[in-house]
Design a protein around this motif. Structure first.
Motif, short mmCIF file in Angstrom:
data_model
loop_
_atom_site.label_atom_id
_atom_site.label_comp_id
_atom_site.label_asym_id
_atom_site.label_seq_id
_atom_site.Cartn_x
_atom_site.Cartn_y
_atom_site.Cartn_z
N GLY A 288 34.94 42.81 29.10
CA GLY A 288 35.36 41.42 28.94
C GLY A 288 36.56 41.02 29.78
O GLY A 288 36.89 39.82 29.85
N MET A 289 37.22 41.98 30.42
CA MET A 289 38.38 41.64 31.25
C MET A 289 37.93 40.85 32.48
O MET A 289 36.94 41.19 33.12
CB MET A 289 39.11 42.91 31.69
N ILE A 290 38.67 39.80 32.81
CA ILE A 290 38.37 38.98 33.98
C ILE A 290 39.30 39.39 35.12
O ILE A 290 40.49 39.59 34.93
CB ILE A 290 38.54 37.48 33.66
N ILE A 291 38.73 39.51 36.31
CA ILE A 291 39.51 39.88 37.49
C ILE A 291 40.04 38.61 38.15
O ILE A 291 39.27 37.77 38.61
CB ILE A 291 38.67 40.69 38.49
N TRP A 292 41.38 38.51 38.19
CA TRP A 292 42.04 37.37 38.84
C TRP A 292 42.87 37.90 40.01
O TRP A 292 43.21 39.08 40.05
CB TRP A 292 42.98 36.66 37.86
N PRO A 293 43.23 37.01 40.95
CA PRO A 293 44.19 37.44 41.98
C PRO A 293 45.49 37.84 41.30
O PRO A 293 45.87 37.27 40.28
CB PRO A 293 44.39 36.17 42.83
N GLY A 294 46.16 38.83 41.85
CA GLY A 294 47.39 39.26 41.20
C GLY A 294 48.27 40.06 42.14
O GLY A 294 48.03 40.14 43.35
N GLU A 295 49.29 40.66 41.56
CA GLU A 295 50.21 41.52 42.28
C GLU A 295 50.45 42.78 41.46
O GLU A 295 50.48 42.73 40.23
CB GLU A 295 51.56 40.84 42.52
N LEU A 296 50.60 43.89 42.13
CA LEU A 296 51.00 45.14 41.49
C LEU A 296 52.30 45.59 42.13
O LEU A 296 52.34 45.93 43.32
CB LEU A 296 49.92 46.22 41.65
#
Length: 210
Positions: free
Chosen positions: A153-161
């Motif tokens: 159920g997790m949605i992949i969004w643009p992000g930063e690590l």
């Protein structure tokens, strides 16, 4: 970006759509059979819920839904009819694709993260930060692109690590819920018969660990 999900058994006859990540504080507005969810601070739409969606078109199956151009056109007409801006844009591109890790380099602020340049579909190359202990150059992997809904159920969004931009996720067999996948960290390294740029075939993938 357009993410859609439908599960009549648990949610009723409601199509959930998202075009942006959830805001810290949401504003809810309902007109007729449509519920608009927006960022309370900026008023940007984050998504719409379409109640009684079977009155607009029939949906077969449950879970993540890839909406066709015609279905998005019908949803936009429904938005307009209910006094909302018609702002949905169809996105029929596959969200799980066979990728090729062209290069890796150390993350400047981590001793275990790597910054990869990974080729996906249409010759596009994405910067994806990965913490997989088996990550290396010149391997075929499964990329969950921005907009993908993972099996949990997790949605992949643009992000930063740790301050480095990351667009997508290189997935493990465990994260993809593949049959007999090892229950540990590590990217799924695909056999040579998987073609870079093609949609990942989950049925075929379920036999990798046979």
């Amino acid at each position: 970006m357009l993410i859609a999900s439908y599960n009549k058994e648990t949610m009723g006859d409601i199509l959930i759509t998202m075009i942006r990540p959830d805001a810290e504080e949401a504003k809810i507005e309902q007109k007729g059979s449509v519920v608009r969810i927006a960022d309370a601070k900026t008023n940007e739409t984050t998504g719409f819920n379409f109640l009684n969606v079977s009155e607009i078109f029939e949906i077969n199956g449950k879970g993540p839904i890839t909406l066709t151009q015609e279905q998005v056109k019908q949803l936009n007409a429904t938005l307009s009819a209910n006094g909302f801006e018609a702002e949905l844009v169809a996105d029929e591109r596959p969200k799980f694709v066979v990728g090729y890790v062209k290069s890796t380099k150390p993350h400047p602020d981590s001793d275990h993260l790597l910054i990869t340049e990974t080729e996906v579909d249409n010759g596009e190359t994405l910067q994806i930060v990965s913490g997989s202990p088996n990550m290396t150059d010149n391997i075929k992997v499964v990329v969950a692109k921005v907009g993908a809904i993972m099996p949990d159920g997790m949605i992949i969004w643009p992000g930063e690590l740790r301050g480095v931009e990351s667009n997508g996720m290189i997935s493990s067999g465990r994260e993809l819920h593949l049959n007999n996948a090892p229950q540990k960290k590590g990217a799924l390294i695909l056999p040579d018969d998987f073609v870079v740029g093609e949609a990942f075939d989950f049925e075929k993938g379920n036999h990798i660990f046979d």
